[in-house]
Design a protein around this motif. Structure first.
Motif, mmCIF file in Angstrom:
data_model
loop_
_atom_site.group_PDB
_atom_site.id
_atom_site.type_symbol
_atom_site.label_atom_id
_atom_site.label_comp_id
_atom_site.label_asym_id
_atom_site.label_seq_id
_atom_site.Cartn_x
_atom_site.Cartn_y
_atom_site.Cartn_z
ATOM 1 N N MET A 84 -4.411 4.001 18.552
ATOM 2 C CA MET A 84 -4.941 2.917 17.718
ATOM 3 C C MET A 84 -5.141 3.447 16.310
ATOM 4 O O MET A 84 -5.799 4.451 16.103
ATOM 5 C CB MET A 84 -6.264 2.410 18.284
ATOM 6 C CG MET A 84 -6.921 1.327 17.450
ATOM 7 S SD MET A 84 -6.116 -0.265 17.642
ATOM 8 C CE MET A 84 -6.622 -0.709 19.298
ATOM 9 N N SER A 85 -4.551 2.747 15.320
ATOM 10 C CA SER A 85 -4.706 3.131 13.923
ATOM 11 C C SER A 85 -5.594 2.102 13.249
ATOM 12 O O SER A 85 -5.186 0.990 12.958
ATOM 13 C CB SER A 85 -3.326 3.185 13.251
ATOM 14 O OG SER A 85 -3.456 3.516 11.900
ATOM 15 N N SER A 86 -6.900 2.453 13.040
ATOM 16 C CA SER A 86 -7.848 1.516 12.447
ATOM 17 C C SER A 86 -7.852 1.665 10.941
ATOM 18 O O SER A 86 -7.595 2.735 10.409
ATOM 19 C CB SER A 86 -9.248 1.766 13.006
ATOM 20 O OG SER A 86 -9.646 3.092 12.728
ATOM 21 N N CYS A 87 -8.142 0.573 10.252
ATOM 22 C CA CYS A 87 -8.140 0.581 8.789
ATOM 23 C C CYS A 87 -9.433 -0.035 8.274
ATOM 24 O O CYS A 87 -9.789 -1.147 8.659
ATOM 25 C CB CYS A 87 -6.956 -0.217 8.255
ATOM 26 S SG CYS A 87 -5.358 0.346 8.853
ATOM 27 N N ASN A 88 -10.138 0.703 7.414
ATOM 28 C CA ASN A 88 -11.303 0.133 6.754
ATOM 29 C C ASN A 88 -10.871 -0.908 5.733
ATOM 30 O O ASN A 88 -11.515 -1.928 5.541
ATOM 31 C CB ASN A 88 -12.119 1.237 6.071
ATOM 32 C CG ASN A 88 -12.727 2.190 7.090
ATOM 33 O OD1 ASN A 88 -13.091 1.758 8.179
ATOM 34 N ND2 ASN A 88 -12.819 3.467 6.738
ATOM 35 N N SER A 89 -9.760 -0.610 5.050
ATOM 36 C CA SER A 89 -9.188 -1.576 4.114
ATOM 37 C C SER A 89 -7.687 -1.600 4.339
ATOM 38 O O SER A 89 -7.070 -0.561 4.534
ATOM 39 C CB SER A 89 -9.500 -1.186 2.670
ATOM 40 O OG SER A 89 -8.963 0.092 2.371
ATOM 41 N N SER A 90 -7.143 -2.777 4.340
ATOM 42 C CA SER A 90 -5.712 -2.902 4.582
ATOM 43 C C SER A 90 -5.140 -3.995 3.691
ATOM 44 O O SER A 90 -5.874 -4.789 3.101
ATOM 45 C CB SER A 90 -5.451 -3.241 6.049
ATOM 46 O OG SER A 90 -5.994 -4.503 6.373
ATOM 47 N N PHE A 91 -3.830 -4.028 3.590
ATOM 48 C CA PHE A 91 -3.175 -5.091 2.852
ATOM 49 C C PHE A 91 -1.933 -5.522 3.614
ATOM 50 O O PHE A 91 -1.397 -4.772 4.435
ATOM 51 C CB PHE A 91 -2.849 -4.666 1.418
ATOM 52 C CG PHE A 91 -2.066 -3.395 1.314
ATOM 53 C CD1 PHE A 91 -0.673 -3.414 1.321
ATOM 54 C CD2 PHE A 91 -2.708 -2.158 1.202
ATOM 55 C CE1 PHE A 91 0.053 -2.245 1.222
ATOM 56 C CE2 PHE A 91 -1.987 -0.992 1.103
ATOM 57 C CZ PHE A 91 -0.594 -1.022 1.108
ATOM 58 N N PRO A 92 -1.467 -6.740 3.384
ATOM 59 C CA PRO A 92 -0.346 -7.268 4.168
ATOM 60 C C PRO A 92 0.954 -6.516 3.887
ATOM 61 O O PRO A 92 1.039 -5.703 2.959
ATOM 62 C CB PRO A 92 -0.258 -8.731 3.715
ATOM 63 C CG PRO A 92 -0.887 -8.748 2.359
ATOM 64 C CD PRO A 92 -1.970 -7.714 2.398
ATOM 65 N N GLN A 93 1.948 -6.840 4.687
ATOM 66 C CA GLN A 93 3.259 -6.187 4.588
ATOM 67 C C GLN A 93 3.751 -6.231 3.141
ATOM 68 O O GLN A 93 3.922 -7.314 2.575
ATOM 69 C CB GLN A 93 4.229 -6.919 5.509
ATOM 70 C CG GLN A 93 5.564 -6.247 5.692
ATOM 71 C CD GLN A 93 6.460 -7.042 6.627
ATOM 72 O OE1 GLN A 93 7.289 -7.830 6.180
ATOM 73 N NE2 GLN A 93 6.265 -6.882 7.932
#
Length: 314
Positions: A1-10
């Motif tokens: 599982m790769s969790s992200c505190n902040s992410s953005f779309p493709q």
């Protein structure tokens, strides 16, 4: 599982880092990369020209060698120019669709080359075990079937890669810490559960390199069994010499991937830049060395190269 505190779309574009941690040395890295590209193109083009012109080389072993040279030329053509763009012009941006295209073609050519090496091992097996039926077993229609099988397997095994990557919806960063769009490098910067992607990556290795290495080892085990039953030492040496070039190419081709897999199994964690350099060796060294090995160790090739050099000398 790769969790992200902040992410953005493709993203529409990714940024290829080249060799992370060694950005200041990219100019120096470009020199061997460029030389590898030039030597690979000249060497493999020469092999293809010699095989095309010399009618006596229109036999299974050399036709398989021609297939290998075509794949080697394709492999360096889809990898090195892009890397040189990063090193020379800092052209690090790559569109998402172009990234997916690289993700399919680069490993596909690698898998094709592995399949051709397996076909060449089968060629040597037939030559040693069934010398009188050699040209009958490996007739042109059989070579065409082998080539189509190699192509079909590569397409079947690698087609899911861009499809699965396209389904990744969010990412931790748009920077790929690699010199090209490797499937696992893209997966590792994605958010969410990537376990299916890891399983698929392992399946690709097993279905290509693992499968081919097993049957290459089996072929050469049977070849050695047959050779050491020959009473004459001279005949043994002659039989083994016909396999020498192929064994050198096999050792060179599979060494980097075997080293990487063993390092991961044994828990040895390499520095990221070292891992990327070794991964680049998968695609750079064999296309350069293969024509040199066959040119030096194959009598017919050696005679043609010397003839070409002699003509230019005059």
């Amino acid at each position: 599982m790769s969790s992200c505190n902040s992410s953005f779309p493709q993203p529409l574009t990714f940024v290829l880092a080249g060799i992370p941690g060694l950005e200041s040395s990219h100019g120096w890295f470009s020199v061997p990369f460029f030389l590898v590209f030039v030597i690979s193109v000249i060497g493999n083009a020469t092999i293809l020209c010699i095989i095309r012109v010399e009618k006596s080389l229109h036999e299974p072993m050399f036709l398989l060698l021609a297939m290998l040279s075509v794949v080697d030329l394709s492999l360096v053509s889809v990898t090195v120019p892009r890397m040189l763009g990063i090193f020379w012009m800092n052209a690090k941006e790559i569109s998402f669709n172009a990234c997916l295209t690289q993700m399919f073609f680069i490993p596909s050519f690698y898998v094709m080359e592995s399949g051709i090496l397996l076909a060449m091992a089968f060629d040597r097996f037939v030559a040693i075990w069934h010398p009188l039926r050699y040209t009958t077993i490996l007739a042109n229609n059989m070579l065409v079937k082998m080539a189509l099988a190699v192509l079909a397997r590569a397409v079947a095994v690698l087609t899911p890669a861009p499809i699965l990557a396209k389904r990744l919806e969010s990412f931790q960063t748009h920077i790929i810490a690699y010199s090209y769009c490797a499937y696992m490098a893209v997966v590792q910067i994605a958010c969410g559960d990537i376990s299916d992607h890891i399983v698929y990556g392992l399946m690709v290795i097993v279905a290509s390199v693992g499968f081919d290495l097993f049957f290459i080892s089996l072929s050469y085990g049977l070849i050695l069994h047959a050779v050491f039953r020959i009473p004459s030492w001279e005949a043994r040496g002659k039989a083994l010499s016909t396999c020498g070039s192929h064994l050198c190419v096999i050792a060179l081709f599979y060494s980097p991937v075997v080293f990487s897999v063993l390092a991961q199994i044994l828990g040895y964690h390499m520095a990221p830049h070292l891992q990327i350099i070794i991964d680049n060796l998968y695609f750079l060294v064999p296309p350069m060395i293969n024509p040199l090995i066959y040119g030096a160790r194959t009598k017919q090739m050696r005679e043609w190269v010397l003839r070409i050099l002699h003509c230019r000398g005059n």
